[in-house]
Design a protein around this motif. Structure first.
Motif, PDB file in Angstrom:
ATOM      1  N   SER A 185       0.829  -1.209   0.000  1.00 59.69           N
ATOM      2  CA  SER A 185       0.000   0.000   0.000  1.00 59.69           C
ATOM      3  C   SER A 185       0.862   1.257   0.000  1.00 59.69           C
ATOM      4  CB  SER A 185      -0.937   0.004   1.209  1.00 59.69           C
ATOM      5  OG  SER A 185      -1.823  -1.086   1.145  1.00 59.69           O
ATOM      6  N   LEU A 186       1.949   1.239   0.779  1.00 61.47           N
ATOM      7  CA  LEU A 186       2.849   2.393   0.803  1.00 61.47           C
ATOM      8  C   LEU A 186       3.529   2.596  -0.551  1.00 61.47           C
ATOM      9  CD1 LEU A 186       4.424   2.076   4.356  1.00 61.47           C
ATOM     10  CD2 LEU A 186       2.930   3.902   3.523  1.00 61.47           C
ATOM     11  N   SER A 187       3.856   1.528  -1.243  1.00 64.15           N
ATOM     12  CA  SER A 187       4.429   1.658  -2.586  1.00 64.15           C
ATOM     13  C   SER A 187       3.418   2.277  -3.546  1.00 64.15           C
ATOM     14  CB  SER A 187       4.901   0.299  -3.120  1.00 64.15           C
ATOM     15  OG  SER A 187       6.058  -0.123  -2.435  1.00 64.15           O
ATOM     16  N   ALA A 188       2.141   1.917  -3.401  1.00 58.99           N
ATOM     17  CA  ALA A 188       1.097   2.512  -4.241  1.00 58.99           C
ATOM     18  C   ALA A 188       0.949   4.001  -3.942  1.00 58.99           C
ATOM     19  CB  ALA A 188      -0.233   1.782  -4.033  1.00 58.99           C
ATOM     20  N   VAL A 189       0.985   4.359  -2.667  1.00 57.22           N
ATOM     21  CA  VAL A 189       0.907   5.773  -2.279  1.00 57.22           C
ATOM     22  C   VAL A 189       2.102   6.532  -2.851  1.00 57.22           C
ATOM     23  CG1 VAL A 189       1.046   7.369  -0.309  1.00 57.22           C
ATOM     24  CG2 VAL A 189      -0.497   5.402  -0.220  1.00 57.22           C
ATOM     25  N   ALA A 190       3.283   5.939  -2.777  1.00 60.60           N
ATOM     26  CA  ALA A 190       4.471   6.574  -3.345  1.00 60.60           C
ATOM     27  C   ALA A 190       4.271   6.835  -4.835  1.00 60.60           C
ATOM     28  CB  ALA A 190       5.706   5.705  -3.115  1.00 60.60           C
ATOM     29  N   GLY A 191       3.714   5.858  -5.546  1.00 63.81           N
ATOM     30  CA  GLY A 191       3.454   6.025  -6.970  1.00 63.81           C
ATOM     31  C   GLY A 191       2.498   7.172  -7.257  1.00 63.81           C
ATOM     32  N   LEU A 192       1.462   7.302  -6.427  1.00 60.22           N
ATOM     33  CA  LEU A 192       0.509   8.406  -6.597  1.00 60.22           C
ATOM     34  C   LEU A 192       1.173   9.755  -6.331  1.00 60.22           C
ATOM     35  CD1 LEU A 192      -2.663   6.856  -4.907  1.00 60.22           C
ATOM     36  CD2 LEU A 192      -2.226   7.168  -7.355  1.00 60.22           C
ATOM     37  N   VAL A 193       1.995   9.820  -5.297  1.00 59.84           N
ATOM     38  CA  VAL A 193       2.715  11.059  -4.985  1.00 59.84           C
ATOM     39  C   VAL A 193       3.637  11.418  -6.150  1.00 59.84           C
ATOM     40  CG1 VAL A 193       4.440  12.101  -3.448  1.00 59.84           C
ATOM     41  CG2 VAL A 193       2.550  10.786  -2.478  1.00 59.84           C
ATOM     42  N   TYR A 194       4.382  10.441  -6.645  1.00 57.17           N
ATOM     43  CA  TYR A 194       5.267  10.692  -7.784  1.00 57.17           C
ATOM     44  C   TYR A 194       4.472  11.179  -8.994  1.00 57.17           C
ATOM     45  CZ  TYR A 194       8.905   8.087  -5.253  1.00 57.17           C
ATOM     46  OH  TYR A 194       9.820   7.657  -4.334  1.00 57.17           O
ATOM     47  N   GLY A 195       3.310  10.578  -9.214  1.00 60.95           N
ATOM     48  CA  GLY A 195       2.468  10.983 -10.337  1.00 60.95           C
ATOM     49  C   GLY A 195       1.995  12.416 -10.215  1.00 60.95           C
ATOM     50  N   PHE A 196       1.585  12.811  -9.025  1.00 65.55           N
ATOM     51  CA  PHE A 196       1.119  14.190  -8.825  1.00 65.55           C
ATOM     52  C   PHE A 196       2.261  15.183  -9.009  1.00 65.55           C
ATOM     53  CE2 PHE A 196       0.182  17.988  -6.409  1.00 65.55           C
ATOM     54  CZ  PHE A 196      -1.047  18.344  -6.957  1.00 65.55           C
ATOM     55  N   ILE A 197       3.421  14.843  -8.487  1.00 62.32           N
ATOM     56  CA  ILE A 197       4.566  15.746  -8.643  1.00 62.32           C
ATOM     57  C   ILE A 197       4.937  15.863 -10.124  1.00 62.32           C
ATOM     58  CG2 ILE A 197       7.014  16.072  -8.128  1.00 62.32           C
ATOM     59  CD1 ILE A 197       6.423  14.737  -5.375  1.00 62.32           C
ATOM     60  N   THR A 198       4.944  14.749 -10.839  1.00 62.90           N
ATOM     61  CA  THR A 198       5.250  14.786 -12.274  1.00 62.90           C
ATOM     62  C   THR A 198       4.260  15.682 -13.006  1.00 62.90           C
ATOM     63  OG1 THR A 198       6.127  12.533 -12.163  1.00 62.90           O
ATOM     64  CG2 THR A 198       5.577  13.375 -14.350  1.00 62.90           C
ATOM     65  N   TYR A 199       2.982  15.498 -12.707  1.00 67.15           N
ATOM     66  CA  TYR A 199       1.941  16.324 -13.332  1.00 67.15           C
ATOM     67  C   TYR A 199       2.167  17.800 -13.023  1.00 67.15           C
ATOM     68  CZ  TYR A 199      -2.531  18.644 -13.929  1.00 67.15           C
ATOM     69  OH  TYR A 199      -3.509  19.537 -14.280  1.00 67.15           O
ATOM     70  N   SER A 200       2.471  18.118 -11.776  1.00 62.05           N
ATOM     71  CA  SER A 200       2.673  19.513 -11.374  1.00 62.05           C
ATOM     72  C   SER A 200       3.878  20.122 -12.077  1.00 62.05           C
ATOM     73  CB  SER A 200       2.860  19.617  -9.861  1.00 62.05           C
ATOM     74  OG  SER A 200       1.692  19.198  -9.196  1.00 62.05           O
ATOM     75  N   LEU A 201       4.951  19.347 -12.213  1.00 61.42           N
ATOM     76  CA  LEU A 201       6.140  19.860 -12.893  1.00 61.42           C
ATOM     77  C   LEU A 201       5.863  20.113 -14.376  1.00 61.42           C
ATOM     78  CD1 LEU A 201       8.879  17.582 -11.287  1.00 61.42           C
ATOM     79  CD2 LEU A 201       8.525  20.022 -10.858  1.00 61.42           C
ATOM     80  N   VAL A 202       5.100  19.223 -15.004  1.00 62.86           N
ATOM     81  CA  VAL A 202       4.765  19.391 -16.419  1.00 62.86           C
ATOM     82  C   VAL A 202       3.814  20.560 -16.611  1.00 62.86           C
ATOM     83  CG1 VAL A 202       3.549  18.320 -18.365  1.00 62.86           C
ATOM     84  CG2 VAL A 202       5.208  16.998 -17.057  1.00 62.86           C
ATOM     85  N   ARG A 203       2.861  20.690 -15.719  1.00 69.38           N
ATOM     86  CA  ARG A 203       1.848  21.742 -15.841  1.00 69.38           C
ATOM     87  C   ARG A 203       2.471  23.120 -15.754  1.00 69.38           C
ATOM     88  NH1 ARG A 203      -3.553  23.195 -12.607  1.00 69.38           N
ATOM     89  NH2 ARG A 203      -4.075  24.867 -14.038  1.00 69.38           N
ATOM     90  N   GLY A 204       3.352  23.318 -14.798  1.00 71.28           N
ATOM     91  CA  GLY A 204       3.999  24.616 -14.640  1.00 71.28           C
ATOM     92  C   GLY A 204       3.071  25.632 -14.011  1.00 71.28           C
ATOM     93  N   GLY A 205       3.571  26.812 -13.824  1.00 68.52           N
ATOM     94  CA  GLY A 205       2.816  27.878 -13.186  1.00 68.52           C
ATOM     95  C   GLY A 205       3.081  27.909 -11.685  1.00 68.52           C
ATOM     96  N   GLU A 206       2.753  29.021 -11.090  1.00 72.56           N
ATOM     97  CA  GLU A 206       3.054  29.230  -9.673  1.00 72.56           C
ATOM     98  C   GLU A 206       2.275  28.289  -8.753  1.00 72.56           C
ATOM     99  OE1 GLU A 206       5.035  30.786  -6.428  1.00 72.56           O
ATOM    100  OE2 GLU A 206       5.501  30.840  -8.561  1.00 72.56           O
ATOM    101  N   THR A 207       1.001  28.064  -9.032  1.00 77.82           N
ATOM    102  CA  THR A 207       0.201  27.164  -8.190  1.00 77.82           C
ATOM    103  C   THR A 207       0.728  25.740  -8.263  1.00 77.82           C
ATOM    104  OG1 THR A 207      -1.738  28.564  -8.505  1.00 77.82           O
ATOM    105  CG2 THR A 207      -2.132  26.322  -7.735  1.00 77.82           C
ATOM    106  N   ALA A 208       1.047  25.290  -9.457  1.00 78.69           N
ATOM    107  CA  ALA A 208       1.590  23.937  -9.629  1.00 78.69           C
ATOM    108  C   ALA A 208       2.954  23.824  -8.959  1.00 78.69           C
ATOM    109  CB  ALA A 208       1.678  23.588 -11.110  1.00 78.69           C
ATOM    110  N   ARG A 209       3.771  24.879  -9.041  1.00 82.54           N
ATOM    111  CA  ARG A 209       5.085  24.867  -8.407  1.00 82.54           C
ATOM    112  C   ARG A 209       4.942  24.724  -6.899  1.00 82.54           C
ATOM    113  NH1 ARG A 209       8.358  27.677  -5.449  1.00 82.54           N
ATOM    114  NH2 ARG A 209       6.917  29.405  -5.256  1.00 82.54           N
ATOM    115  N   ARG A 210       4.032  25.477  -6.323  1.00 82.82           N
ATOM    116  CA  ARG A 210       3.806  25.391  -4.871  1.00 82.82           C
ATOM    117  C   ARG A 210       3.276  24.017  -4.473  1.00 82.82           C
ATOM    118  NH1 ARG A 210       1.148  31.290  -3.594  1.00 82.82           N
ATOM    119  NH2 ARG A 210       3.030  32.483  -4.077  1.00 82.82           N
TER     120      ARG A 210
END
Length: 122
Positions: free
Chosen positions: A34-59
């Motif tokens: 379960s923790l590995s799955a949570v890690a994958g979700l966190v990594y996915g959100f961070i990847t999305y935020s980095l690709v999206r860009g902008g100040e809100t995504a950066r924060r």
């Protein structure tokens, strides 16, 4: 771009690993998988935020990287102090040793880079 690529690799690794483990042997180590799955979700959100860009995504990415680092440190310490709680490894076990310590180095690198970025530097 390197951060996006590294986080993308971690998404694939963590999600793939946890999906196989959860679907085939969840009863063996439910907490670890379960923790590995949570890690994958966190990594996915961070990847999305980095690709999206902008100040809100950066924060958002900065907050998630801090949470990721906390998770790596907590789970990494937990696996060393109480190894019996983890009959199988997680992505964050032993501070990410199974992933060449990338899980502990990546959020530090990302937070350093993200803190240097501001709305004015984009």
């Amino acid at each position: 771009m390197l951060l996006v690529w590294l986080y993308g690799v971690m998404v694939v690794g963590a999600v793939s690993r946890s999906a196989v483990q959860i679907s085939t042997e969840f009863d063996k180590a439910p907490l670890a998988y379960s923790l590995s799955a949570v890690a994958g979700l966190v990594y996915g959100f961070i990847t999305y935020s980095l690709v999206r860009g902008g100040e809100t995504a950066r924060r958002a990415a900065l907050v998630c990287c801090a949470a990721e680092l906390a998770g790596v440190l907590i789970v990494g310490t937990w696996t060393l102090v109480e190894p019996s709680a983890f009959p199988d490894a997680t992505v964050w076990s032993d501070y990410g040793m199974g992933y060449l310590f990338i899980p502990v180095l990546l959020p530090l690198s990302a937070m350093y880079w993200l803190r240097g970025r501001s709305a004015g530097s984009r």
